[in-house]
Design an enzyme around this catalytic site. Structure first.
Site, mmCIF file in Angstrom:
data_model
loop_
_atom_site.group_PDB
_atom_site.id
_atom_site.type_symbol
_atom_site.label_atom_id
_atom_site.label_comp_id
_atom_site.label_asym_id
_atom_site.label_seq_id
_atom_site.Cartn_x
_atom_site.Cartn_y
_atom_site.Cartn_z
ATOM 1 N N GLY A 81 0.860 -1.183 0.000
ATOM 2 C CA GLY A 81 0.000 0.000 0.000
ATOM 3 C C GLY A 81 0.896 1.233 0.000
ATOM 4 O O GLY A 81 2.126 1.134 -0.142
ATOM 5 N N GLU A 137 -14.427 16.723 3.571
ATOM 6 C CA GLU A 137 -15.032 15.488 4.061
ATOM 7 C C GLU A 137 -15.433 15.707 5.507
ATOM 8 O O GLU A 137 -15.137 16.764 6.083
ATOM 9 C CB GLU A 137 -14.053 14.313 3.916
ATOM 10 C CG GLU A 137 -13.883 13.873 2.471
ATOM 11 C CD GLU A 137 -12.965 12.680 2.288
ATOM 12 O OE1 GLU A 137 -12.343 12.246 3.263
ATOM 13 O OE2 GLU A 137 -12.870 12.205 1.145
ATOM 14 N N HIS A 148 -17.325 2.877 8.143
ATOM 15 C CA HIS A 148 -17.591 3.963 7.191
ATOM 16 C C HIS A 148 -19.108 4.100 7.046
ATOM 17 O O HIS A 148 -19.805 3.100 6.871
ATOM 18 C CB HIS A 148 -16.959 3.638 5.832
ATOM 19 C CG HIS A 148 -16.890 4.819 4.925
ATOM 20 N ND1 HIS A 148 -18.007 5.352 4.320
ATOM 21 C CD2 HIS A 148 -15.850 5.590 4.523
ATOM 22 C CE1 HIS A 148 -17.648 6.396 3.583
ATOM 23 N NE2 HIS A 148 -16.344 6.552 3.695
ATOM 24 N N GLU A 152 -16.949 9.519 1.348
ATOM 25 C CA GLU A 152 -17.420 10.626 2.169
ATOM 26 C C GLU A 152 -17.433 11.938 1.374
ATOM 27 O O GLU A 152 -18.212 12.843 1.652
ATOM 28 C CB GLU A 152 -16.420 10.745 3.329
ATOM 29 C CG GLU A 152 -16.793 11.724 4.339
ATOM 30 C CD GLU A 152 -16.626 11.167 5.752
ATOM 31 O OE1 GLU A 152 -16.474 9.945 5.948
ATOM 32 O OE2 GLU A 152 -16.669 11.988 6.651
ATOM 33 N N ARG A 184 -17.218 10.571 11.475
ATOM 34 C CA ARG A 184 -17.752 9.324 10.925
ATOM 35 C C ARG A 184 -18.534 8.461 11.890
ATOM 36 O O ARG A 184 -19.541 7.871 11.536
ATOM 37 C CB ARG A 184 -16.577 8.473 10.439
ATOM 38 C CG ARG A 184 -16.247 8.782 9.058
ATOM 39 C CD ARG A 184 -15.245 7.843 8.545
ATOM 40 N NE ARG A 184 -14.885 8.428 7.271
ATOM 41 C CZ ARG A 184 -13.869 8.064 6.548
ATOM 42 N NH1 ARG A 184 -13.092 7.095 6.963
ATOM 43 N NH2 ARG A 184 -13.628 8.638 5.409
ATOM 44 N N HIS A 204 -14.346 -0.480 8.160
ATOM 45 C CA HIS A 204 -13.551 0.239 7.174
ATOM 46 C C HIS A 204 -12.082 0.381 7.564
ATOM 47 O O HIS A 204 -11.194 0.198 6.732
ATOM 48 C CB HIS A 204 -14.184 1.629 7.004
ATOM 49 C CG HIS A 204 -13.543 2.492 5.975
ATOM 50 N ND1 HIS A 204 -13.443 2.117 4.646
ATOM 51 C CD2 HIS A 204 -12.982 3.741 6.065
ATOM 52 C CE1 HIS A 204 -12.843 3.100 3.963
ATOM 53 N NE2 HIS A 204 -12.540 4.073 4.804
ATOM 54 N N ARG A 209 -10.749 7.961 13.379
ATOM 55 C CA ARG A 209 -9.863 8.631 12.416
ATOM 56 C C ARG A 209 -10.597 9.716 11.625
ATOM 57 O O ARG A 209 -11.720 9.497 11.146
ATOM 58 C CB ARG A 209 -9.306 7.584 11.435
ATOM 59 C CG ARG A 209 -8.453 8.168 10.334
ATOM 60 C CD ARG A 209 -7.853 7.072 9.491
ATOM 61 N NE ARG A 209 -8.854 6.295 8.795
ATOM 62 C CZ ARG A 209 -9.367 6.605 7.614
ATOM 63 N NH1 ARG A 209 -9.001 7.713 6.989
ATOM 64 N NH2 ARG A 209 -10.267 5.824 7.055
HETATM 65 C C1 SIN Z 1 -13.711 7.959 1.617
HETATM 66 O O1 SIN Z 1 -13.442 8.336 0.483
HETATM 67 O O2 SIN Z 1 -14.776 8.211 2.184
HETATM 68 C C2 SIN Z 1 -12.704 7.134 2.348
HETATM 69 C C3 SIN Z 1 -11.582 7.984 2.754
HETATM 70 C C4 SIN Z 1 -11.097 7.562 4.095
HETATM 71 O O3 SIN Z 1 -11.421 6.492 4.587
HETATM 72 O O4 SIN Z 1 -10.395 8.380 4.715
#
Ligand code: SIN
Length: 538
Positions: free
Chosen positions: A18, A117, A238, A254, A284, A345, A380
């Site tokens: 990753g 976001e 999520h 998001e 979240r 998530h 997070r």
């Molecule tokens: C998203 O695009 O909602 C995921 C991004 C993230 O998990 O920070």
């Protein structure tokens, strides 16, 4: 057995491809030879699926202080202040470097197109190809790595365990034992340093946004090698994945809500303003729990996501991957309401590290989702995870560079502690069955809403399966993965049981309130405390 093993030496071993693994490997290649191990192909990681983007302060009207404040606020009182400061202050430089390495983020009229976001007070999320940020970053890093003679990528190489020099008491890592799936043999990779960047464990849930590879192998192997795990009760759900009972789950970023998407209940009424002043852009955990509450009130398995108010053509251009994928499932995001539910998530906890990525095991570093350095706390902040991988991957490189003259290669093979290896073979069909059952049990008993009886049942169930698994005479990748998942699931359930309060991603219906005395207390696990222990930080 030992003489049948193949030994491979390198300066630095990185496990995982990753963003954290690729970027750390690239940096370390200036210090020596790097081998990157990945259990499937280079693109198989959560990075590949990152839609929304990467958060960093690159706008004049923004500041690292605001990014810090937003991160701490989302983390619900459990972040490590110093780690967050490192993240937000170093983030912009790391992102600029990513751009120099060839990542093309989206622009609008010549400037970066920053989006918003949940729980961000400013527009600070960079994205690429609309909603394929992870693909763009992964491809850019892969291109640079392929041109680098000091980096070798070994695909289809499954890390079974870490190899210690002198046993668990010395707590010093010397390498990794791997099953090479192309050649069907075990191999021992030895290195001066091992960096775990092997990702999270979303696959322990049936309902998850994560790909198949996320079975927590690095978290479990680090624990077995003597490292400390921390904050395992904090799994992030999520809020918006496609409700798709007959097919796979699919993340709906998001940033769709950041660009104006709203959530509606059965009566098509907007409900988030009733739960939080930031409405759809609340942290979240709050959005996810509000969705569950609203769906339950209505007797529905989902709520609606509505983006239809966007200007014609906007959705198709800004969210091409989401738009096209939803079309394949029969939903037109630009015209229709989309049924959504929360899904597992991101693991906020993991292998405990300091702010240089050092674990409790000498010469073992960790970064990315496998690690817990304190930046995410109990929840997070959206789009902080790609940044975390970059910033702390770079810190690891700097830490290793500073001490590299002391990091000699092991020369006495007799002191290596190699875990016992069963013959490789076709595992019982029961393995798959237990894996599926595990995911369903985790959804039911250790999901977003938890309570003590269910957690206790989950702990007992995981232990029974774990004992059964140890009796199988052969092993294959699926059995090793299942063993890792069982070990982690038990720890998540134990940590969730010990934390008798609700905070961030951890919610107990029998202890629904956030308690001040828990704000400095973390739950840790290590070989001395396999049942978990409260660790109070001053
Ligand atoms: C998203 O695009 O909602 C995921 C991004 C993230 O998990 O920070």
């Amino acid at each position: 057995m030992l003489q049948d093993l193949e030994y491979i030496k390198t300066d630095f071993l990185v496990v995982g491809t990753g963003i954290a693994g690729l970027y750390t490997a690239l940096n370390l290649s200036s210090l020596g030879q790097v081998i990157i191990l990945t259990k499937e192909q280079i693109e198989d990681s959560n990075t590949q699926y990152a839609q929304g983007g990467i958060a960093a302060v690159l706008d004049q009207g923004d500041s690292w202080e605001l990014h810090l404040e937003d991160t701490l606020q989302a983390g619900a009182g459990l972040c490590d202040y110093r780690a967050v400061q490192v993240l937000v202050q170093n983030g912009p430089d790391r992102v600029r470097e990513l751009i120099k390495l060839g990542t093309n983020f989206d622009h609008i009229e010549g400037t970066l197109d920053l989006t918003r976001e949940g729980a961000h007070s400013k527009r600070r999320i960079l994205h690429a190809r609309g909603d394929a940020t992870g693909v763009e970053i992964r491809e850019a890093l892969t291109r640079v790595i392929q041109r680098n003679n000091n980096v070798i990528v070994r695909e289809d190489s499954f890390m079974i365990d870490l190899v210690l020099d002198g046993g668990p008491l010395t707590r010093k890592v010397a390498g990794v034992v791997v099953f090479d799936q192309r050649r069907h043999c075990y191999q021992i990779y030895l290195a001066r340093v091992v960096v775990l960047a092997s990702g999270g464990c979303g696959q322990i849930y049936a309902n998850t946004s994560n790909p198949d590879v996320t079975t927590g192998d690095g978290i479990a192997a680090a624990y077995r090698a003597g490292a400390t795990l921390i904050d395992m009760e904090f799994m992030q759900f999520h809020p918006t994945t496609l409700y798709n009972p007959t097919g796979p789950s699919f993340l709906i970023s998001e940033s769709v809500r950041g660009e104006g998407g709203i959530l509606l209940n059965k009566k098509k009424e907007r409900f988030m303003p009733n739960y939080h002043p930031q409405a759809e852009l609340a942290p979240r955990d709050i959005v996810a729990r509000s969705i569950l509450k609203e769906a339950e009130k209505d007797g529905m398995p989902y709520v609606w996501l509505d983006v239809t108010a966007c200007k014609p053509g906007f959705v198709e251009k800004r969210f091409p991957t989401i738009y096209q994928t939803l079309l394949q499932y029969g939903h037109d995001l630009s015209q229709e309401l989309i049924p959504v539910i929360p899904a597992a998530h991101y693991m906020m906890g993991g292998v405990r590290t300091d702010i240089d990525g050092q674990t409790d095991v000498e010469r073992l570093y960790a970064c990315g989702e496998v690690a817990c350095n304190g930046v995410h706390g109990a929840n997070r902040l959206a789009s902080n995870s790609l940044l975390d991988g970059l910033v702390f991957g770079h810190r690891i490189y700097e830490a290793i560079r500073a001490r590299r003259s002391t990091l000699n290669m092991i020369d006495n093979y007799n002191s290596l502690l190699i875990p016992p290896l069963k013959p490789n073979g076709q595992a019982s069909p029961l393995i798959k069955e237990i894996g599926n059952r595990l995911r369903q049990e985790m959804d039911k008993k250790v999901g977003m809403i938890r309570k003590s009886e269910q957690l206790e049942t989950m702990i007992r169930w995981s232990q029974q399966q774990w004992q059964g698994l140890n009796n199988y005479p052969v092993s294959d990748q699926e059995s090793w993965e299942l063993a890792n998942m069982l070990q982690i699931s038990e720890m998540i359930a134990r940590a969730a049981l010990l934390r008798e309060e609700s905070r961030g991603g951890h919610y107990r219906s029998d202890f629904p309130v956030k308690e001040a005395h828990w704000s400095k207390t973390h739950i840790i696990f290590n070989l001395d405390y396999p049942e978990g222990k409260q660790d109070v930080l001053e």
